[in-house]
Enzyme design. Sequence first.
Site, PDB file in Angstrom:
ATOM      1  N   GLY A  50       0.873  -1.173   0.000  1.00 18.35           N
ATOM      2  CA  GLY A  50       0.000   0.000   0.000  1.00 18.35           C
ATOM      3  C   GLY A  50       0.900   1.209   0.000  1.00 18.35           C
ATOM      4  O   GLY A  50       1.782   1.320  -0.846  1.00 18.35           O
ATOM      5  N   SER A  52       3.452   3.058   2.609  1.00 18.16           N
ATOM      6  CA  SER A  52       4.046   2.880   3.942  1.00 18.16           C
ATOM      7  C   SER A  52       3.889   4.113   4.828  1.00 18.16           C
ATOM      8  O   SER A  52       3.708   3.979   6.041  1.00 18.16           O
ATOM      9  CB  SER A  52       5.520   2.505   3.806  1.00 18.16           C
ATOM     10  OG  SER A  52       6.210   3.479   3.050  1.00 18.16           O
ATOM     11  N   CYS A  82       6.038  -5.429   0.086  1.00 18.85           N
ATOM     12  CA  CYS A  82       6.158  -4.080  -0.477  1.00 18.85           C
ATOM     13  C   CYS A  82       6.129  -3.021   0.625  1.00 18.85           C
ATOM     14  O   CYS A  82       7.080  -2.928   1.389  1.00 18.85           O
ATOM     15  CB  CYS A  82       5.094  -3.877  -1.555  1.00 18.85           C
ATOM     16  SG  CYS A  82       5.589  -2.629  -2.745  1.00 18.85           S
ATOM     17  N   ILE A 140       5.240  -2.886  -7.730  1.00 20.49           N
ATOM     18  CA  ILE A 140       4.429  -1.677  -7.884  1.00 20.49           C
ATOM     19  C   ILE A 140       5.035  -0.592  -7.000  1.00 20.49           C
ATOM     20  O   ILE A 140       4.942  -0.661  -5.778  1.00 20.49           O
ATOM     21  CB  ILE A 140       2.966  -1.960  -7.476  1.00 20.49           C
ATOM     22  CG1 ILE A 140       2.406  -3.147  -8.276  1.00 20.49           C
ATOM     23  CG2 ILE A 140       2.108  -0.710  -7.666  1.00 20.49           C
ATOM     24  CD1 ILE A 140       1.084  -3.706  -7.758  1.00 20.49           C
ATOM     25  N   ARG A 141       5.693   0.389  -7.619  1.00 20.56           N
ATOM     26  CA  ARG A 141       6.452   1.395  -6.860  1.00 20.56           C
ATOM     27  C   ARG A 141       7.209   0.715  -5.719  1.00 20.56           C
ATOM     28  O   ARG A 141       7.126   1.097  -4.547  1.00 20.56           O
ATOM     29  CB  ARG A 141       5.525   2.503  -6.319  1.00 20.56           C
ATOM     30  CG  ARG A 141       4.979   3.417  -7.411  1.00 20.56           C
ATOM     31  CD  ARG A 141       4.003   4.441  -6.864  1.00 20.56           C
ATOM     32  NE  ARG A 141       2.863   3.781  -6.234  1.00 20.56           N
ATOM     33  CZ  ARG A 141       2.567   3.850  -4.948  1.00 20.56           C
ATOM     34  NH1 ARG A 141       3.307   4.564  -4.129  1.00 20.56           N
ATOM     35  NH2 ARG A 141       1.521   3.223  -4.479  1.00 20.56           N
ATOM     36  N   HIS A 177       4.594  -7.790  -4.779  1.00 22.16           N
ATOM     37  CA  HIS A 177       3.278  -8.317  -4.405  1.00 22.16           C
ATOM     38  C   HIS A 177       3.124  -9.687  -5.049  1.00 22.16           C
ATOM     39  O   HIS A 177       2.987  -9.771  -6.263  1.00 22.16           O
ATOM     40  CB  HIS A 177       2.152  -7.441  -4.972  1.00 22.16           C
ATOM     41  CG  HIS A 177       2.095  -6.072  -4.389  1.00 22.16           C
ATOM     42  ND1 HIS A 177       1.232  -5.731  -3.391  1.00 22.16           N
ATOM     43  CD2 HIS A 177       2.793  -4.959  -4.682  1.00 22.16           C
ATOM     44  CE1 HIS A 177       1.392  -4.462  -3.078  1.00 22.16           C
ATOM     45  NE2 HIS A 177       2.336  -3.967  -3.849  1.00 22.16           N
ATOM     46  N   GLU A 179       0.545 -11.571  -4.011  1.00 21.67           N
ATOM     47  CA  GLU A 179      -0.898 -11.803  -3.859  1.00 21.67           C
ATOM     48  C   GLU A 179      -1.722 -11.251  -5.022  1.00 21.67           C
ATOM     49  O   GLU A 179      -2.758 -11.799  -5.335  1.00 21.67           O
ATOM     50  CB  GLU A 179      -1.393 -11.247  -2.513  1.00 21.67           C
ATOM     51  CG  GLU A 179      -1.441  -9.731  -2.382  1.00 21.67           C
ATOM     52  CD  GLU A 179      -0.066  -9.066  -2.282  1.00 21.67           C
ATOM     53  OE1 GLU A 179       0.937  -9.777  -2.129  1.00 21.67           O
ATOM     54  OE2 GLU A 179      -0.031  -7.827  -2.378  1.00 21.67           O
TER      55      GLU A 179
HETATM   56  N1  GLN Z   1       5.894   3.009  -2.677  1.00 21.40           N
HETATM   57  C1  GLN Z   1       5.056   2.487  -1.637  1.00 21.40           C
HETATM   58  C2  GLN Z   1       5.482   2.967  -0.263  1.00 21.40           C
HETATM   59  O1  GLN Z   1       6.342   3.738  -0.117  1.00 21.40           O
HETATM   60  C3  GLN Z   1       5.036   0.979  -1.631  1.00 21.40           C
HETATM   61  C4  GLN Z   1       4.285   0.470  -2.817  1.00 21.40           C
HETATM   62  C5  GLN Z   1       3.545  -0.793  -2.610  1.00 21.40           C
HETATM   63  O2  GLN Z   1       3.313  -1.253  -1.479  1.00 21.40           O
HETATM   64  N2  GLN Z   1       3.107  -1.358  -3.693  1.00 21.40           N
HETATM   65  O3  GLN Z   1       4.901   2.556   0.696  1.00 21.40           O
END
Ligand code: GLN
Length: 199
Positions: A50, A52, A82, A140-141, A177, A179
């Site tokens: 998500g 952080s 993540c 994802i990022r 991820h 999941e």
């Molecule tokens: N870039 C997000 C962060 O700093 C992490 C991305 C993710 O959980 N998919 O929390």
Amino acid sequence: MSREPIIGVLALQGDVREHLEVLEQLGARVVQVRLPAHLAEVDALVIPGGESSVIDKLTRMFELAEPISDRIADGMPVLGTCAGLIMLANDLTDGIDGQRTFRSLDITVQRNAFGAQVDSFETEVNLPEVSPRPLRAAFIRAPIVTRVGEGVRVLGQLADGRIVAVQSGNVIGVSFHPEVEGETQLHEYFLGVVREHLT
Ligand code: GLN
């Protein structure tokens, strides 16, 4: 062990539902953790991906940050994916001002390490200790582990050597991820760690 472990999913922000689905698919008993009372019920915790900095703020607001750190220090198994990996790291680079973590894993994590141009991608990652089959992984990022402390095992690396999965005792963190790909192997491995811990 005489009973099925209860797995909590930290349910303040992020892809909570996907983790619940994978765990339920594997037959686990799951509980959504939003309050300290929920945390007290669980044998293990999944910290989803998500954002952080948001998970940090919300865990502090709901007075979960300290109890989570304490439970992990006491040996509670935890899987962070993540943003969840970021939440576990002792040291963080490129966090927002004042961003804190649970400091449960002696690693340094660089947030948003793949840069804007390659925000997200899917690939397969080999995690030989987890499974003989490569895992489908969505980045994802995603963060990257840039330092691994003593006693922390590298579970997986990208082809270029960047570290994307680590374990120290009962604490497991991955920068991707699994999941969202319907991948179940990492959760299966985690459930094994949890059962072993409760034996
Ligand atoms: N870039 C997000 C962060 O700093 C992490 C991305 C993710 O959980 N998919 O929390």
